[in-house]
Each structure stands twice: as structure tokens, then as C-alpha cells.
Design an enzyme around this catalytic site. Structure first.
Site, PDB file in Angstrom:
ATOM      1  CG  ASP A 161     -23.155  62.060  39.192  1.00  0.00           C
ATOM      2  OD1 ASP A 161     -23.691  61.026  39.631  1.00  0.00           O
ATOM      3  OD2 ASP A 161     -22.916  63.056  39.904  1.00  0.00           O
ATOM      4  CB  CYS A 180     -17.877  49.758  32.782  1.00  0.00           C
ATOM      5  SG  CYS A 180     -16.493  50.675  32.056  1.00  0.00           S
ATOM      6  CB  CYS A 226     -14.055  49.865  34.773  1.00  0.00           C
ATOM      7  SG  CYS A 226     -14.468  48.244  34.070  1.00  0.00           S
ATOM      8  CB  CYS A 277     -15.675  47.253  29.135  1.00  0.00           C
ATOM      9  SG  CYS A 277     -15.889  47.089  30.932  1.00  0.00           S
ATOM     10  CG  ASP A 286     -26.934  60.598  36.308  1.00  0.00           C
ATOM     11  OD1 ASP A 286     -27.823  59.736  36.393  1.00  0.00           O
ATOM     12  OD2 ASP A 286     -26.200  60.916  37.271  1.00  0.00           O
ATOM     13  CD  GLU A 309     -30.902  57.364  35.551  1.00  0.00           C
ATOM     14  OE1 GLU A 309     -30.351  56.304  35.861  1.00  0.00           O
ATOM     15  OE2 GLU A 309     -30.958  58.355  36.313  1.00  0.00           O
ATOM     16  CB  CYS A 311     -12.079  48.371  30.223  1.00  0.00           C
ATOM     17  SG  CYS A 311     -13.177  49.656  30.882  1.00  0.00           S
TER      18      CYS A 311
END
Length: 253
Positions: free
Chosen positions: A216, A188, A206, A191, A53, A137, A209
Site C-alpha cells: 500500500d 515499483c 522489487c 525504479c 492509497d 486514484e 532495484c
């Protein structure tokens, strides 16, 4: 002056002469048929793929949790550039002193560009030594460079870095994969549920979960999962459902 001797077994294919702020450069393109070629058939798996990332807080955060600080070469040289440009503005345009001042500014810009490029090569080499496939990305860098973050994005040089990473990967018989960047920071990685957060929120927490990791790192894991073709929702669905069932069971009087 020759920078280094030609390696044995390599054949010169092209020669490029370019003029830069500090002189002329001759660049040779070499070929060695014994070097491994790009294998487009290599499949992305959890074992051979590393997700990265790219950001403005850290240049790169990997899916393994390693972070590479962003060097900010341009920002660190701004004061020096400001001084040189101020000297330039005081010179009579077209004069010998003006030409010297123009050359001094150009040399400083080249110094910044060279340091940034060297950093990109070293970072690319380090990443490619960790995994056969690097996932990143598929960013619209030109579009992002038109926003209020343009100076920071141009200073980071994401476009140049990805070009270097891709070329070096192909030359080494490895490859890069560009994935859809949508919601890599919001979803997430454990999950698959969407967890909306502002850009200033650097921690992914999250509520579904209970996963708590850096924003990052969460994105880097999502990028790797997308490259591998791993659906977090399907893979984690049983886990999430089991946790929900446990909570419901405890709630039953």
C-alpha cells in the site's frame, strides 16, 4: 434545538429541511467572503503533495507511510441489525409495533452512517493538515461495488469520503488530484519496473532495484509521483543503469 450558534460574519444562503429516522433536521448553507477560494492554479510538487492509497486492509495509507485503520462500522453493527430485523419480521405489517420496529432498524442504519461520515470528516481534516494537495486514484467505485467485495467497499464509503475530501479541500483553498489507478500497486515506486503480485501479497519486493516496502505504501508513493508528473523510470534510470553496470563489472573475470 440549535446545534451551535451561527459564526460572526457569515450570511445564510440556503436552508434545507430533511426528515431522517430520528426526526427533522434543518441544514444551513453559509457564506463568508473572507474565506479563501479554491486556487486552481496551484501546482503539484513533491513538497506540497501527499499521495493516498485507499484499501480494505487499511482505509488510507499515505505516501509518508502513515496508515489509518478501517473502522468497519457496518460489519460491527451487523449483529445488532440482525436482532432488530428479526424483531421486525415478527410484527404484523402496518401495526403500531411494526412501525416502531421499522423506526428502530432505520435508527440503527442512521447511527452507522453518522459514525462513518464523522470518521470521513476527521480523516479528511487530518490529511488536509498535512499537505496542500492530496492525490488519490481515480477509482470506478460503482463498478467495484458490484464485485464480491461490495459489502466491504460500501462499508468503507470511499465515494462519500472522496466527495468530502474534495469539498473541504476547495473550501480551504487546497485541491485534490485523481490519477490513473493502473498498476499503482504493481509498479515499483523506486525504479518504475513492473513487479506483478497477487492481491494477497502485502509486501512489494522489487527484484530490479531491491526495494522492499509495504504494498500500500508503494502504491501511495506511485500515486503521488503521478500527480506531481514525476516519471520514476526517467528519474531512476541512471540509478538502475549504474547498479546494472556495477553487477556486470563484478561479473567480469
Amino acid at each position: 434545538m440549535q446545534h451551535r450558534p451561527l459564526p460572526n460574519g457569515f450570511q445564510i444562503k440556503t436552508v434545507t429541511i430533511s426528515r431522517k429516522a430520528d426526526g427533522y433536521y434543518v441544514t444551513l448553507s453559509l457564506e463568508d467572503k473572507s474565506v479563501s477560494k479554491f486556487n486552481s492554479d496551484v501546482k503539484s510538487t513533491s513538497e506540497n503533495t501527499l499521495g493516498i492509497d485507499m484499501g480494505l486492509k487499511y482505509f488510507v495509507v499515505t505516501s509518508e507511510g502513515k496508515s489509518v485503520p478501517i473502522p468497519q462500522y457496518y460489519r460491527k453493527s451487523q449483529q445488532r441489525l440482525k436482532t432488530l430485523q428479526k424483531r421486525l419480521s415478527r410484527k404484523k405489517k402496518g401495526s403500531i409495533r411494526w412501525l416502531k420496529a421499522v423506526k428502530a432498524v432505520a435508527k440503527q442504519h442512521k447511527k452507522v452512517a453518522d459514525r462513518r461520515k464523522d470518521f470521513h470528516f476527521k480523516t479528511a481534516n487530518e490529511l488536509l493538515s498535512k499537505a496542500e494537495i492530496i492525490a488519490h486514484e481515480n477509482l470506478n467505485i460503482k463498478g467495484l461495488a458490484k464485485t464480491h467485495l461490495s459489502k466491504s467497499i460500501n462499508d468503507a464509503g470511499w465515494g462519500q469520503f472522496l466527495t468530502i475530501l474534495t469539498v473541504k479541500a476547495e473550501n480551504a483553498g487546497q485541491k485534490t488530484i485523481a490519477v490513473n489507478p493502473k498498476n499503482t500497486s504493481q509498479d515499483c515506486s523506486n525504479c518504475g519496473q513492473k513487479v506483478p503480485k497477487e492481491l494477497s501479497q502485502r509486501i512489494h519486493s522489487c527484484p530490479h532495484c531491491g526495494t522492499v516496502i509495504g504494498r500500500d505504501l508503494n502504491a501511495a508513493i506511485n500515486i503521488k509521483n503521478r500527480a506531481v508528473g514525476h516519471s520514476v523510470l526517467k528519474a531512476r534510470g541512471v540509478l538502475c543503469n549504474s547498479r546494472t553496470a556495477k553487477r556486470e563489472a563484478h561479473a567480469i573475470p
